[in-house]
Design a protein around this motif. Structure first.
Motif, PDB file in Angstrom:
ATOM      1  N   GLN A   1       0.820  -1.208   0.000  1.00 20.61           N
ATOM      2  CA  GLN A   1       0.000   0.000   0.000  1.00 20.61           C
ATOM      3  C   GLN A   1       0.860   1.267   0.000  1.00 20.61           C
ATOM      4  O   GLN A   1       0.616   2.221   0.736  1.00 20.61           O
ATOM      5  N   LEU A   2       1.861   1.260  -0.860  1.00 22.14           N
ATOM      6  CA  LEU A   2       2.762   2.397  -0.931  1.00 22.14           C
ATOM      7  C   LEU A   2       2.057   3.667  -1.406  1.00 22.14           C
ATOM      8  O   LEU A   2       2.493   4.770  -1.093  1.00 22.14           O
ATOM      9  N   ASP A   3       0.956   3.500  -2.134  1.00 25.06           N
ATOM     10  CA  ASP A   3       0.194   4.678  -2.551  1.00 25.06           C
ATOM     11  C   ASP A   3      -0.381   5.402  -1.331  1.00 25.06           C
ATOM     12  O   ASP A   3      -0.324   6.634  -1.242  1.00 25.06           O
ATOM     13  N   ASN A   4      -0.883   4.646  -0.373  1.00 19.74           N
ATOM     14  CA  ASN A   4      -1.412   5.258   0.859  1.00 19.74           C
ATOM     15  C   ASN A   4      -0.291   5.895   1.678  1.00 19.74           C
ATOM     16  O   ASN A   4      -0.442   7.004   2.204  1.00 19.74           O
ATOM     17  N   ALA A   5       0.823   5.199   1.786  1.00 24.63           N
ATOM     18  CA  ALA A   5       1.965   5.739   2.520  1.00 24.63           C
ATOM     19  C   ALA A   5       2.446   7.024   1.855  1.00 24.63           C
ATOM     20  O   ALA A   5       2.733   8.018   2.537  1.00 24.63           O
ATOM     21  N   TYR A   6       2.513   7.016   0.540  1.00 21.15           N
ATOM     22  CA  TYR A   6       2.963   8.201  -0.188  1.00 21.15           C
ATOM     23  C   TYR A   6       2.048   9.396   0.080  1.00 21.15           C
ATOM     24  O   TYR A   6       2.519  10.502   0.348  1.00 21.15           O
ATOM     25  N   LYS A   7       0.749   9.182  -0.012  1.00 19.89           N
ATOM     26  CA  LYS A   7      -0.206  10.289   0.196  1.00 19.89           C
ATOM     27  C   LYS A   7      -0.014  10.935   1.566  1.00 19.89           C
ATOM     28  O   LYS A   7       0.006  12.153   1.689  1.00 19.89           O
ATOM     29  N   ILE A   8       0.123  10.120   2.566  1.00 21.07           N
ATOM     30  CA  ILE A   8       0.302  10.633   3.933  1.00 21.07           C
ATOM     31  C   ILE A   8       1.633  11.383   4.057  1.00 21.07           C
ATOM     32  O   ILE A   8       1.688  12.509   4.544  1.00 21.07           O
ATOM     33  N   LEU A   9       2.699  10.749   3.607  1.00 20.90           N
ATOM     34  CA  LEU A   9       4.024  11.332   3.754  1.00 20.90           C
ATOM     35  C   LEU A   9       4.210  12.575   2.892  1.00 20.90           C
ATOM     36  O   LEU A   9       4.859  13.535   3.322  1.00 20.90           O
ATOM     37  N   ALA A  10       3.645  12.586   1.701  1.00 21.06           N
ATOM     38  CA  ALA A  10       3.791  13.745   0.816  1.00 21.06           C
ATOM     39  C   ALA A  10       3.175  14.987   1.454  1.00 21.06           C
ATOM     40  O   ALA A  10       3.786  16.059   1.464  1.00 21.06           O
ATOM     41  N   GLU A  11       2.001  14.830   1.989  1.00 17.01           N
ATOM     42  CA  GLU A  11       1.336  15.964   2.639  1.00 17.01           C
ATOM     43  C   GLU A  11       2.092  16.398   3.891  1.00 17.01           C
ATOM     44  O   GLU A  11       2.361  17.581   4.097  1.00 17.01           O
ATOM     45  N   ASP A  12       2.473  15.432   4.716  1.00 24.60           N
ATOM     46  CA  ASP A  12       3.156  15.741   5.975  1.00 24.60           C
ATOM     47  C   ASP A  12       4.537  16.362   5.771  1.00 24.60           C
ATOM     48  O   ASP A  12       4.912  17.291   6.480  1.00 24.60           O
ATOM     49  N   ILE A  13       5.294  15.871   4.783  1.00 28.46           N
ATOM     50  CA  ILE A  13       6.650  16.404   4.592  1.00 28.46           C
ATOM     51  C   ILE A  13       6.589  17.804   3.997  1.00 28.46           C
ATOM     52  O   ILE A  13       7.414  18.660   4.318  1.00 28.46           O
ATOM     53  N   GLN A  14       5.596  18.069   3.169  1.00 32.14           N
ATOM     54  CA  GLN A  14       5.431  19.419   2.626  1.00 32.14           C
ATOM     55  C   GLN A  14       5.120  20.401   3.753  1.00 32.14           C
ATOM     56  O   GLN A  14       5.702  21.488   3.817  1.00 32.14           O
ATOM     57  N   LEU A  15       4.228  19.999   4.654  1.00 31.45           N
ATOM     58  CA  LEU A  15       3.895  20.853   5.807  1.00 31.45           C
ATOM     59  C   LEU A  15       5.120  21.070   6.696  1.00 31.45           C
ATOM     60  O   LEU A  15       5.365  22.186   7.159  1.00 31.45           O
ATOM     61  N   HIS A  16       5.877  20.013   6.927  1.00 29.17           N
ATOM     62  CA  HIS A  16       7.082  20.129   7.752  1.00 29.17           C
ATOM     63  C   HIS A  16       8.077  21.091   7.117  1.00 29.17           C
ATOM     64  O   HIS A  16       8.615  21.976   7.794  1.00 29.17           O
ATOM     65  N   TYR A  17       8.298  20.931   5.841  1.00 27.50           N
ATOM     66  CA  TYR A  17       9.230  21.793   5.112  1.00 27.50           C
ATOM     67  C   TYR A  17       8.802  23.263   5.236  1.00 27.50           C
ATOM     68  O   TYR A  17       9.618  24.138   5.522  1.00 27.50           O
ATOM     69  N   GLU A  18       7.518  23.517   5.058  1.00 27.15           N
ATOM     70  CA  GLU A  18       7.004  24.885   5.171  1.00 27.15           C
ATOM     71  C   GLU A  18       7.163  25.421   6.593  1.00 27.15           C
ATOM     72  O   GLU A  18       7.497  26.588   6.784  1.00 27.15           O
ATOM     73  N   GLN A  19       6.946  24.571   7.581  1.00 28.51           N
ATOM     74  CA  GLN A  19       7.120  24.975   8.978  1.00 28.51           C
ATOM     75  C   GLN A  19       8.579  25.330   9.271  1.00 28.51           C
ATOM     76  O   GLN A  19       8.854  26.292   9.980  1.00 28.51           O
ATOM     77  N   VAL A  20       9.498  24.542   8.730  1.00 31.40           N
ATOM     78  CA  VAL A  20      10.924  24.823   8.932  1.00 31.40           C
ATOM     79  C   VAL A  20      11.265  26.179   8.328  1.00 31.40           C
ATOM     80  O   VAL A  20      11.925  27.004   8.963  1.00 31.40           O
ATOM     81  N   LEU A  21      10.801  26.430   7.119  1.00 30.56           N
ATOM     82  CA  LEU A  21      11.102  27.711   6.480  1.00 30.56           C
ATOM     83  C   LEU A  21      10.440  28.885   7.201  1.00 30.56           C
ATOM     84  O   LEU A  21      11.034  29.962   7.294  1.00 30.56           O
ATOM     85  N   GLN A  22       9.259  28.673   7.740  1.00 31.60           N
ATOM     86  CA  GLN A  22       8.630  29.728   8.540  1.00 31.60           C
ATOM     87  C   GLN A  22       9.462  30.007   9.781  1.00 31.60           C
ATOM     88  O   GLN A  22       9.620  31.157  10.193  1.00 31.60           O
ATOM     89  N   ARG A  23       9.993  28.955  10.370  1.00 30.89           N
ATOM     90  CA  ARG A  23      10.848  29.147  11.570  1.00 30.89           C
ATOM     91  C   ARG A  23      12.124  29.891  11.200  1.00 30.89           C
ATOM     92  O   ARG A  23      12.580  30.758  11.931  1.00 30.89           O
ATOM     93  N   PHE A  24      12.687  29.575  10.048  1.00 35.27           N
ATOM     94  CA  PHE A  24      13.872  30.282   9.571  1.00 35.27           C
ATOM     95  C   PHE A  24      13.582  31.762   9.374  1.00 35.27           C
ATOM     96  O   PHE A  24      14.435  32.601   9.642  1.00 35.27           O
ATOM     97  N   ALA A  25      12.410  32.087   8.906  1.00 34.25           N
ATOM     98  CA  ALA A  25      12.035  33.490   8.657  1.00 34.25           C
ATOM     99  C   ALA A  25      11.993  34.277   9.959  1.00 34.25           C
ATOM    100  O   ALA A  25      12.131  35.500   9.950  1.00 34.25           O
ATOM    101  N   GLN A  26      11.835  33.587  11.080  1.00 35.43           N
ATOM    102  CA  GLN A  26      11.760  34.246  12.378  1.00 35.43           C
ATOM    103  C   GLN A  26      13.142  34.493  12.980  1.00 35.43           C
ATOM    104  O   GLN A  26      13.262  35.200  13.965  1.00 35.43           O
ATOM    105  N   LEU A  27      14.171  33.905  12.407  1.00 31.89           N
ATOM    106  CA  LEU A  27      15.525  34.069  12.947  1.00 31.89           C
ATOM    107  C   LEU A  27      16.072  35.453  12.675  1.00 31.89           C
ATOM    108  O   LEU A  27      15.792  36.103  11.754  1.00 31.89           O
TER     109      LEU A  27
END
Length: 162
Positions: free
Chosen positions: A136-162
């Motif tokens: 069920q790699l399609d299900n794993a991909y859907k979950i991880l794709a959304e979550d990693i994009q959000l994480h990446y955006e959160q990291v960059l938002q944190r960088f903007a605060q430095l």
């Protein structure tokens, strides 16, 4: 280290924040078609991990002024946590930090373990059992794709605060 002015760094970080980490992975899935669904999702997970790491490192180098050695080390969780902490950022407090680790483990299992579920991945998804092929790699991909994009955006938002 970067030779950019602070305003240029901020501008580049804003550009990086708009990156769609799933672009290459989505093309891989489409190219695979229905017949190669499992295989295309395996490759898509590798694409997703590679693109996340590439853009994450680029953003980290810019925001934290990392040297080449630190840029290589930041790919590993332990070093990532340490380097972020040295710059006053609690990496593990950023939403999705564990997702980045899971994605890296999955990519490693796909590349080096023939997509067999390892002990560290055993309980990640309820349909994965240690020693058996990833399913069920399609299900794993859907979950991880959304979550990693959000994480990446959160990291960059944190960088903007430095």
């Amino acid at each position: 280290m970067t030779d950019l002015e602070p305003s240029q760094v901020l501008l580049r970080l804003r550009e990086l924040q708009r990156v769609d980490l799933t672009a290459n992975a989505t093309q891989t899935i489409r190219a695979g078609g229905k017949a190669g669904r499992q295989e295309s999702h395996k490759l898509a997970l590798l694409d997703l991990n590679r693109d996340f790491e590439q853009y994450f490192v680029a953003a980290s180098v810019l925001a934290l002024g990392l040297n080449s050695t630190q840029a290589k080390k930041i790919r590993y969780k332990k070093d990532r946590v340490r380097i972020f902490k040295a710059h006053g950022v609690d990496y593990m407090a950023i939403d999705g930090a564990e997702t980045a680790q899971v994605l890296a483990q999955i990519a490693q299992a796909i590349e080096f373990e023939d997509a067999i579920v390892t002990q560290g991945l055993h309980d990640i998804f309820p349909y994965w059992k240690e020693g058996f092929p990833m399913v069920q790699l399609d299900n794993a991909y859907k979950i991880l794709a959304e979550d990693i994009q959000l994480h990446y955006e959160q990291v960059l938002q944190r960088f903007a605060q430095l």
